[in-house]
Design an enzyme around this catalytic site. Structure first.
Site, PDB file in Angstrom:
ATOM      1  N   ARG A   1       1.017  -1.185  -0.100  1.00  0.00           N
ATOM      2  CA  ARG A   1      -0.072  -0.030   0.070  1.00  0.00           C
ATOM      3  C   ARG A   1       0.750   1.247   0.000  1.00  0.00           C
ATOM      4  O   ARG A   1       0.391   2.235  -0.747  1.00  0.00           O
ATOM      5  CB  ARG A   1      -1.036  -0.020   1.460  1.00  0.00           C
ATOM      6  CG  ARG A   1      -2.061  -0.997   1.059  1.00  0.00           C
ATOM      7  CD  ARG A   1      -3.000  -0.871   2.305  1.00  0.00           C
ATOM      8  NE  ARG A   1      -4.350  -1.422   1.721  1.00  0.00           N
ATOM      9  CZ  ARG A   1      -5.244  -1.804   2.771  1.00  0.00           C
ATOM     10  NH1 ARG A   1      -4.815  -1.836   4.136  1.00  0.00           N
ATOM     11  NH2 ARG A   1      -6.372  -2.333   2.465  1.00  0.00           N
TER      12      ARG A   1
ATOM     13  N   LYS B   1     -15.940 -14.307   6.596  1.00  0.00           N
ATOM     14  CA  LYS B   1     -17.218 -13.349   7.063  1.00  0.00           C
ATOM     15  C   LYS B   1     -18.484 -13.348   6.186  1.00  0.00           C
ATOM     16  O   LYS B   1     -18.626 -12.501   5.243  1.00  0.00           O
ATOM     17  CB  LYS B   1     -16.681 -12.161   7.253  1.00  0.00           C
ATOM     18  CG  LYS B   1     -15.994 -11.616   8.596  1.00  0.00           C
ATOM     19  CD  LYS B   1     -15.689 -10.490   8.861  1.00  0.00           C
ATOM     20  CE  LYS B   1     -14.079 -10.319   8.988  1.00  0.00           C
ATOM     21  NZ  LYS B   1     -13.440  -9.735   7.890  1.00  0.00           N
TER      22      LYS B   1
ATOM     23  N   GLY C   1      -7.705  -7.527   0.901  1.00  0.00           N
ATOM     24  CA  GLY C   1      -6.553  -7.487   1.657  1.00  0.00           C
ATOM     25  C   GLY C   1      -5.863  -9.023   1.535  1.00  0.00           C
ATOM     26  O   GLY C   1      -4.762  -9.102   1.092  1.00  0.00           O
TER      27      GLY C   1
ATOM     28  N   GLY D   1     -13.297  -3.724   1.344  1.00  0.00           N
ATOM     29  CA  GLY D   1     -14.492  -3.130   1.284  1.00  0.00           C
ATOM     30  C   GLY D   1     -14.921  -2.384   0.357  1.00  0.00           C
ATOM     31  O   GLY D   1     -15.870  -2.201  -0.341  1.00  0.00           O
TER      32      GLY D   1
HETATM   33  P1  AMP Z   1     -12.452 -12.335   5.225  1.00  0.00           P
HETATM   34  O1  AMP Z   1     -11.940 -11.435   5.941  1.00  0.00           O
HETATM   35  O2  AMP Z   1     -13.985 -12.627   5.416  1.00  0.00           O
HETATM   36  O3  AMP Z   1     -12.075 -12.296   3.657  1.00  0.00           O
HETATM   37  O4  AMP Z   1     -11.783 -13.723   5.809  1.00  0.00           O
HETATM   38  C1  AMP Z   1     -10.514 -13.902   5.547  1.00  0.00           C
HETATM   39  C2  AMP Z   1      -9.900 -15.000   6.671  1.00  0.00           C
HETATM   40  O5  AMP Z   1     -10.776 -16.199   6.247  1.00  0.00           O
HETATM   41  C3  AMP Z   1      -8.531 -15.561   6.620  1.00  0.00           C
HETATM   42  O6  AMP Z   1      -7.957 -15.085   7.545  1.00  0.00           O
HETATM   43  C4  AMP Z   1      -8.657 -16.960   6.403  1.00  0.00           C
HETATM   44  O7  AMP Z   1      -7.775 -17.868   7.273  1.00  0.00           O
HETATM   45  C5  AMP Z   1     -10.103 -17.451   6.762  1.00  0.00           C
HETATM   46  N1  AMP Z   1     -10.677 -18.451   6.251  1.00  0.00           N
HETATM   47  C6  AMP Z   1     -10.523 -18.938   4.955  1.00  0.00           C
HETATM   48  N2  AMP Z   1     -11.073 -20.234   4.813  1.00  0.00           N
HETATM   49  C7  AMP Z   1     -11.363 -20.562   6.065  1.00  0.00           C
HETATM   50  C8  AMP Z   1     -12.164 -21.783   6.516  1.00  0.00           C
HETATM   51  N3  AMP Z   1     -12.306 -22.697   5.926  1.00  0.00           N
HETATM   52  N4  AMP Z   1     -12.178 -21.842   7.987  1.00  0.00           N
HETATM   53  C9  AMP Z   1     -11.850 -20.707   8.627  1.00  0.00           C
HETATM   54  N5  AMP Z   1     -11.358 -19.690   8.405  1.00  0.00           N
HETATM   55  C10 AMP Z   1     -11.060 -19.489   6.882  1.00  0.00           C
END
Ligand code: AMP
Length: 408
Positions: free
Chosen positions: A41, A206, A360, A383
């Protein structure tokens, strides 16, 4: 994305000595010993900063970093960012203690244009930043004659330095920086008659944040490949066994409705065919298994997409002419569960499609796979990028368009 009605830094008359406030996005990951871990960034902001420095302006840079919660936190000082900037730009960085007020104003007038830039401390040390406080915003505005917003990753926030502050400048005194211009053009292109098939890859954890995005994206794309933890909420809605995988129970019904609506619209929402599973995040190699099908046995969590899914998703990517990717396919921070995400990054880099990555984690996965240069656009925003792709306005862009004072 509507770009009319806003100016860009190259349209501003940058006279020597003019104090220019540049809101940057220096919200970078720091290592345990407090150094900048990934300067992506910071590098992305340099074209705008350099432009103002070359015009001999008095440059004031400002950003937030992490979540200090409205208080001074030495661990979230901008000092390491200042050091990285000095190294990258070969320029002296002045870091005042205060964010606003006479002492900082005096330091601004003493800046040596061309040789020094000022970097304000973490804007979120003041509760007024997140609170969009008018007095705080005015204090920041008093430091400069011109306002430039180049903090794409923060432009979806109605915060003081991104939104409120812009009302203290007339339309011809404020502009978007070069990074914001490039982001809006690349992401906006996705909405503007994308070449088809248009595939979205959605991952991450999320679900609650992303269901709305998926709903809107399903009106624009031909198919959505789902991975990461969010896949389990969808698989559960589809009646599959999910074991101990991360599921957002409150959203299972909505996920089911999204699947149904997409089907009736002829949009494919593709769910994983197999998984890499383990009893928990801290599993060792011996505990890791690959499932035969989409169901997950009790006592196990799905932590990455499996090899059949990687193959099917890769095939879909290779057949697409436009691909937008947001969110990792698994817990890619751990080597045992990184394969799916890294393979998708590599496939995307080699595929003959227009490729855009936002978010990110997916951006850092692309860097981890060392394929950044082969992707058409890697967004610095998460976002904010999603909001543009959904066709929603960004408060930071609206603020540049509006004349002052704003209504709120
Ligand atoms: P987000 O901020 O919603 O894009 O989520 C990113 C996070 O999702 C990362 O830190 C990943 O480690 C986590 N993640 C991805 N796949 C999985 C999974 N199958 N179980 C738990 N966490 C996950």
């Amino acid at each position: 994305m509507e770009l009319t009605g806003i100016r860009f830094i190259d349209d501003l008359d940058l006279e020597p000595e003019t104090p220019v406030f540049i809101r940057t996005d220096f919200n970078v990951p720091l290592s345990d010993d407090g150094e900048v871990d990934d300067d992506f960034r910071i590098r992305a902001a340099i074209p705008t900063i350099e432009h103002a420095v070359q015009k001999d302006c008095r440059v004031i840079l400002a950003s937030h970093l992490g979540r200090p919660g409205g208080e001074r936190d030495p661990d979230l000082s901008m000092e390491p960012v200042g050091e990285a900037l000095t190294e990258l730009m070969d320029i002296e960085v002045v870091l005042p203690e205060d964010l606003t007020g006479h002492p900082v104003q005096r330091l601004v007038s003493n800046l040596k244009p061309g040789n020094q830039v000022m970097l304000l401390e973490n804007l979120r040390f003041d509760p007024g930043e997140k609170g969009a406080n008018k007095e705080f915003a005015e204090g920041l505005a008093e430091l400069a004659d011109l306002y430039v917003n180049d903090a794409f990753g923060a432009m979806h926030r109605k915060h003081a330095s991104v939104y409120t502050m812009a009302q203290f400048f007339d339309r011809d005194e404020k502009a978007a920086g070069r990074l914001v211009k490039s982001e809006l053009e690349h992401l906006g292109d996705l909405l503007d008659e994308p070449k088809r098939p248009f595939t979205a890859i959605m991952g991450g954890a999320k679900v609650s944040d992303k269901l709305g995005v998926m709903e809107r994206l399903s009106k624009k794309v031909d198919r959505i490949l789902v991975g990461g933890a969010m896949a389990y909420t969808f698989l559960k809605a589809d009646g599959e066994r999910v074991g101990d995988s991360m599921v957002e129970e409150d959203y299972v019904a909505q996920a089911g409705r999204i699947l149904d609506t997409a089907t009736s619209r002829g949009v494919d929402i593709v769910l994983p065919l197999d998984h890499v599973v383990a009893p928990g995040f801290d599993a060792v190699e011996a505990d890791v298994q690959t499932t035969e099908g989409p169901g997950i046995p009790d006592g196990n969590m799905g932590l990455d997409i499996g090899p059949r899914t990687v193959e099917a998703y890769s095939e879909a990517i290779r057949e697409s002419r436009t691909v937008f990717w947001n969110g990792p396919m698994g817990v890619f921070e751990k080597d045992l569960f990184a394969r799916g995400t890294l393979e998708i990054a590599r496939t995307l880099a080699l595929a003959p499609c227009h490729s855009v990555v936002g978010g990110g984690d997916s951006a850092s996965a692309v860097r981890k796979a060392e394929v950044t240069d082969a992707i058409d656009h890697v967004s610095t925003g998460g976002g904010a990028a999603l909001q543009v792709v959904e066709g929603k306005a960004l408060p930071g862009v609206d603020a540049l368009r509006a004349n002052h004072p704003f209504d709120d």
